[in-house]
Design a protein around this motif. Sequence first.
Motif, mmCIF file in Angstrom:
data_model
loop_
_atom_site.group_PDB
_atom_site.id
_atom_site.type_symbol
_atom_site.label_atom_id
_atom_site.label_comp_id
_atom_site.label_asym_id
_atom_site.label_seq_id
_atom_site.Cartn_x
_atom_site.Cartn_y
_atom_site.Cartn_z
ATOM 1 N N SER A 589 12.455 23.979 -25.367
ATOM 2 C CA SER A 589 13.281 24.055 -26.567
ATOM 3 C C SER A 589 14.444 23.091 -26.426
ATOM 4 C CB SER A 589 13.821 25.475 -26.754
ATOM 5 O OG SER A 589 14.682 25.539 -27.870
ATOM 6 N N VAL A 590 14.531 22.112 -27.339
ATOM 7 C CA VAL A 590 15.603 21.124 -27.288
ATOM 8 C C VAL A 590 16.223 20.976 -28.669
ATOM 9 C CG1 VAL A 590 14.582 19.845 -25.379
ATOM 10 C CG2 VAL A 590 14.018 19.214 -27.733
ATOM 11 N N ALA A 591 17.503 20.628 -28.645
ATOM 12 C CA ALA A 591 18.187 20.341 -29.906
ATOM 13 C C ALA A 591 17.983 18.885 -30.319
ATOM 14 C CB ALA A 591 19.677 20.640 -29.765
ATOM 15 N N GLY A 592 17.721 18.048 -29.319
ATOM 16 C CA GLY A 592 17.525 16.640 -29.608
ATOM 17 C C GLY A 592 17.359 15.856 -28.327
ATOM 18 N N TYR A 593 17.391 14.548 -28.474
ATOM 19 C CA TYR A 593 17.103 13.659 -27.348
ATOM 20 C C TYR A 593 18.223 12.632 -27.205
ATOM 21 C CZ TYR A 593 12.523 15.661 -28.292
ATOM 22 O OH TYR A 593 11.484 16.531 -28.518
ATOM 23 N N VAL A 594 18.495 12.267 -25.948
ATOM 24 C CA VAL A 594 19.567 11.326 -25.647
ATOM 25 C C VAL A 594 18.983 10.088 -24.982
ATOM 26 C CG1 VAL A 594 21.637 10.933 -24.262
ATOM 27 C CG2 VAL A 594 21.340 13.099 -25.461
ATOM 28 N N LEU A 595 19.404 8.925 -25.459
ATOM 29 C CA LEU A 595 19.035 7.656 -24.857
ATOM 30 C C LEU A 595 20.305 6.999 -24.327
ATOM 31 C CD1 LEU A 595 17.185 8.058 -27.631
ATOM 32 C CD2 LEU A 595 16.245 5.877 -26.891
ATOM 33 N N THR A 596 20.274 6.569 -23.079
ATOM 34 C CA THR A 596 21.464 5.973 -22.469
ATOM 35 C C THR A 596 21.848 4.673 -23.148
ATOM 36 O OG1 THR A 596 22.386 5.041 -20.434
ATOM 37 C CG2 THR A 596 20.012 4.872 -20.713
ATOM 38 N N PRO A 597 23.147 4.449 -23.358
ATOM 39 C CA PRO A 597 23.583 3.161 -23.944
ATOM 40 C C PRO A 597 23.582 2.032 -22.917
ATOM 41 C CG PRO A 597 25.496 4.477 -23.404
ATOM 42 C CD PRO A 597 24.287 5.347 -23.097
ATOM 43 N N GLY A 627 25.548 14.956 -15.722
ATOM 44 C CA GLY A 627 25.254 16.050 -16.629
ATOM 45 C C GLY A 627 25.892 15.893 -17.989
ATOM 46 N N GLY A 628 26.862 14.971 -18.121
ATOM 47 C CA GLY A 628 27.488 14.741 -19.400
ATOM 48 C C GLY A 628 26.754 13.691 -20.204
ATOM 49 N N VAL A 629 27.061 13.618 -21.476
ATOM 50 C CA VAL A 629 26.479 12.601 -22.345
ATOM 51 C C VAL A 629 27.535 11.520 -22.544
ATOM 52 C CG1 VAL A 629 25.472 12.126 -24.594
ATOM 53 C CG2 VAL A 629 25.021 14.315 -23.485
ATOM 54 N N GLU A 630 27.245 10.323 -22.085
ATOM 55 C CA GLU A 630 28.258 9.271 -22.055
ATOM 56 C C GLU A 630 28.538 8.719 -23.443
ATOM 57 O OE1 GLU A 630 26.618 5.945 -19.732
ATOM 58 O OE2 GLU A 630 24.711 6.968 -20.011
ATOM 59 N N PRO A 631 29.742 8.212 -23.643
ATOM 60 C CA PRO A 631 30.078 7.604 -24.933
ATOM 61 C C PRO A 631 29.122 6.468 -25.268
ATOM 62 C CG PRO A 631 32.039 7.881 -23.571
ATOM 63 C CD PRO A 631 30.873 8.191 -22.702
ATOM 64 N N GLY A 632 28.716 6.420 -26.530
ATOM 65 C CA GLY A 632 27.807 5.370 -26.973
ATOM 66 C C GLY A 632 26.352 5.725 -26.846
ATOM 67 N N ALA A 633 26.030 6.850 -26.182
ATOM 68 C CA ALA A 633 24.630 7.259 -26.068
ATOM 69 C C ALA A 633 24.051 7.510 -27.463
ATOM 70 C CB ALA A 633 24.521 8.523 -25.221
ATOM 71 N N LEU A 653 8.398 0.878 -23.444
ATOM 72 C CA LEU A 653 9.624 0.229 -22.985
ATOM 73 C C LEU A 653 10.055 0.678 -21.596
ATOM 74 C CD1 LEU A 653 11.632 0.564 -26.332
ATOM 75 C CD2 LEU A 653 10.276 -1.399 -25.565
ATOM 76 N N GLY A 654 9.447 1.748 -21.085
ATOM 77 C CA GLY A 654 9.836 2.245 -19.771
ATOM 78 C C GLY A 654 11.132 3.024 -19.788
ATOM 79 N N LEU A 655 11.492 3.578 -20.926
ATOM 80 C CA LEU A 655 12.733 4.335 -21.040
ATOM 81 C C LEU A 655 12.555 5.769 -20.551
ATOM 82 C CD1 LEU A 655 13.976 3.207 -24.572
ATOM 83 C CD2 LEU A 655 15.113 2.736 -22.391
ATOM 84 N N GLU A 656 13.590 6.274 -19.909
ATOM 85 C CA GLU A 656 13.656 7.693 -19.585
ATOM 86 C C GLU A 656 14.573 8.350 -20.606
ATOM 87 O OE1 GLU A 656 14.542 8.659 -15.591
ATOM 88 O OE2 GLU A 656 12.674 7.799 -14.826
ATOM 89 N N ILE A 657 14.001 9.206 -21.410
ATOM 90 C CA ILE A 657 14.702 9.830 -22.531
ATOM 91 C C ILE A 657 14.859 11.311 -22.216
ATOM 92 C CG2 ILE A 657 14.603 10.304 -25.009
ATOM 93 C CD1 ILE A 657 12.733 7.754 -25.144
#
Length: 943
Positions: A589-597, A627-633, A653-657
């Motif tokens: 169960s997830v609220a959404g997905y984060v991609l690193t900037p 563990g935090g979500v960095e600015p610009g993510a 693309l080889g991204l870890e999301i």
Amino acid sequence: MIRVLRSVTVVLLLSSRLAQAQTLPSPKEHFGFNIGDNYQLATYTQTEAYFKKLAASDRTKLVDIGPTEEGRRQFMMIVSSPANLKKLDRYKEISQKLARAENLTDEQARALAEEGKAIVWIDGGLHATETVGTHQLIETAWQLVSRKDPETMRILDQVVILLTHANPDGQEIVTNWYMREPKPEKRSLENLPKLYQKYVGHDNNRDFFIMNMKESQNIGRQLFVEWIPQIMYNHHQRGPAGSVLAGPPYRDPFNYVFDPMMVTGIDALGAAMYNRLNAENKPGFTRLNGASFSTWYNGGLRTTTHFHNMIGLLTEIIGGPTPEDVPLVPQRLIPNGATPSPVTPQKWTFKQSIDYSLSLNYAVLDYAARHRDELLFNIYHMGKNAIDHGSHDYWTLSPKRVDAINQAYRNDQRKLTSNEAPNSANTAASDPMGWSNRNAGIHVKYYDSVMRAPALRDPRGYIISADQPDFPTTVGFINALIKTGLVVHKATADFSVAGKKYPAGSYVIKTNQSFRPHLLDMFEPQDHPNDFQYPGGPPIRPYDAAGWTLAYQMGVRFDRLLDDFNGPFQRIPYGELQSPKGEVKAASSVAGYVLTPRSNYSFTAANDLLKAGVDVFRVSGGTATKGGVEPGAFFVPAGAKAKSVLDKSAADLGLEITGVAQRPATLTKVAPMRIALWDTYGGSMPSGWVRWLMEQYHFPIQVIYPQDIDAGDLRKKYDVIVFVTRAIPPVGGQDNNERGFGGREPKAEETPAEYRPWLGKITADKSIPQLKQFMEAGGSVVTIGSSTNLAYHLGLPVKNALVEMTNTGQTRPLPSEKYYIPGSILRVNVDSTNQAAWGMPAQSDVYFDASPVFKLAPDAIASGKVKPLAWFATDKPLRSGWAWGQSYLQDGVAAFVAPVGSGKLYAFGPEITFRAQAHSTFKFLFNQLYTNSGPRALASDTE
């Protein structure tokens, strides 16, 4: 009966070959004119058809080496004796084994050299307006296929020749442009409306250590993975005024990582080339300081081969289909070591240039035939030297090492009283050649203090951890190494070296390999000498860049190991490109997905999501702690469509999301901008590189021209306009627009109607007011390099930081005797909390090429009129290359953002997109290419 059958067979074979020879058309029979006829050029379509006809010869094999950027096929014609062609695989194998020098004894290498054939590469047409190159290739192919003289037969017997067309698209473009005029005398190569390579034009010869373009990839595979020739000959033009051509050997400096046998190999081939011209009464060959060409730079088609122990040759010749004059340059009429046989002023024809080129080709091929076994063994010997240097403690000499030796001596001198100081140092300083005293010099202990210092050794290898801020880009760097034939290993399990732990999937590159010069050049800083015309005089401009270390440009983090090391390392087969493995990490169960900037490819994924109609947000608060979500993510709300696009992005693309259970607190919704990219009639290479980048990272763009800007109403059409360097002229100065290599912009009435909308230039009276209105209405303008001139046109509170006060109280730019930085890599501090720099580290390497540097007005920051984005925090920011007077940079601002009405101007002095190599600074552009609707909650958002 058997004898009769054999006789019949021989007769049939001879008859077949005779018939075949009779069916091979000469250039005149195929094209309708002789190669070298005035006012005549062949298209690539015609040339391809001709090469396919010559492929019927038993002396040739035509190889399709890949597609071009415009979708044509690129060909390499292999020419040798019929007997050699039957054993091509074996001769290629021998060439590879000797060049790589792995697990061979000298005896085995000599045996292979005796068995093998010399491999010689000859290309043409890379720069398509240099029409001699393409046409000499056609004529050379015909001569080698049709001639039966003893020299040709000896060459065919001893040499495998790789005739390679370097730019098919360009030949088609240029020839069609030239031949469009029905009256021959009116034909001209000038004012070509677009670049002769789809994206990068002349810069296609600056792409060979990264190989972004398809043509570079095709050529690079043949040079560095497949054939690895001992000699490569790269035809160009034009020669310096007053000479016919410039050729080898080349002026200093040469790169300090070279094996000396490569340098002296160039000397030997150069002698063969100009000796032949002299024997044939063909004057006008200049070399050494007679021209600007050196062997310092890596990245060119010819120069990259130098770092692979190949004898890379370049000639630059005059001539073209339209007859011209050899101009009178009096100082070139005096014979000297650079120009032993000067040419006199005269009318010059295309045929003369073709004849010279053919003579040069035959000189190279004849040398290869006569020295076949020596060439083969020498490339092995150079490779063996490289492996040996990478297997033991080794110190490479360079200017900084010599400076360190001198400094160690000076430090000791300060400790001595004046009557104790030896005289030898003074002698060495005043007589560096040592002619006045054969015992001149300083004690060898000073050499040992530097060139035996353990900490100053060359590395035994590099470890690139899989734990990178931008691993997909790092894999792109690894692939650049693999494409250039380097040996790379990959860790199959976690391991430790020198007390540091590394995860499985990390890459290991050891320096005990034959192409060690190229490997060092990709990781180590270039140490360009202080090269001046005379002591205290102006600097001598490098042939191209002074520094380019690719690992720095791509932001790759690596460890440099001075001692040998081992681990669970699996060797990657030569030429096998890598693909990073990405994944979408999510709980049930997830609220959404984060991609690193921090990853450039996160922007690609975001663009794909936006194109698919998925909502995308950026985190405008948050932290970069674990563990935090960095600015610009980038944050993407959970949904079936979002998951589908993200799964594809992770795989491609080889991204870890990462899936997150809670939505970040502060989010800004983004949308794709309407992006405009400036270009000009004739084509801008920096603009072409950016256009290619936009396509690779899936940003939608529209190319616009000065007339589009002058027409106004820009805010109705665009959200952001990007100006690369040399688009915006200086205040009160001459137009500084980049033009293609075809000359001045033509008049509208002389230009085909389809290209007339591209004419024009950015002007202070028409264009600048429209850009100001655009920003005041909420638009953004991104300027790079010299186009940051726009800040001065707008009257922003910034000044040029690189000036000095004269005796009359006026300011002037710092003279080059005090400050000079050609293309090099410098370190800047970055405000990564600013939205414009999201995803950037606190310090970054930037490509700097005499780039603008700014000084802000005292209240500019406090009043919010200007926000610095990057600046020089030290007086020694040089990372790689040459920076004379770099202390002047300290506290200078390299990049800033300033409000203009409701919009913004972004000014980036460094070349943040330089030749699509400067991956570490792409985000300075990418971050500016999204609109936002301000902070908002997501409770009611649906996919």
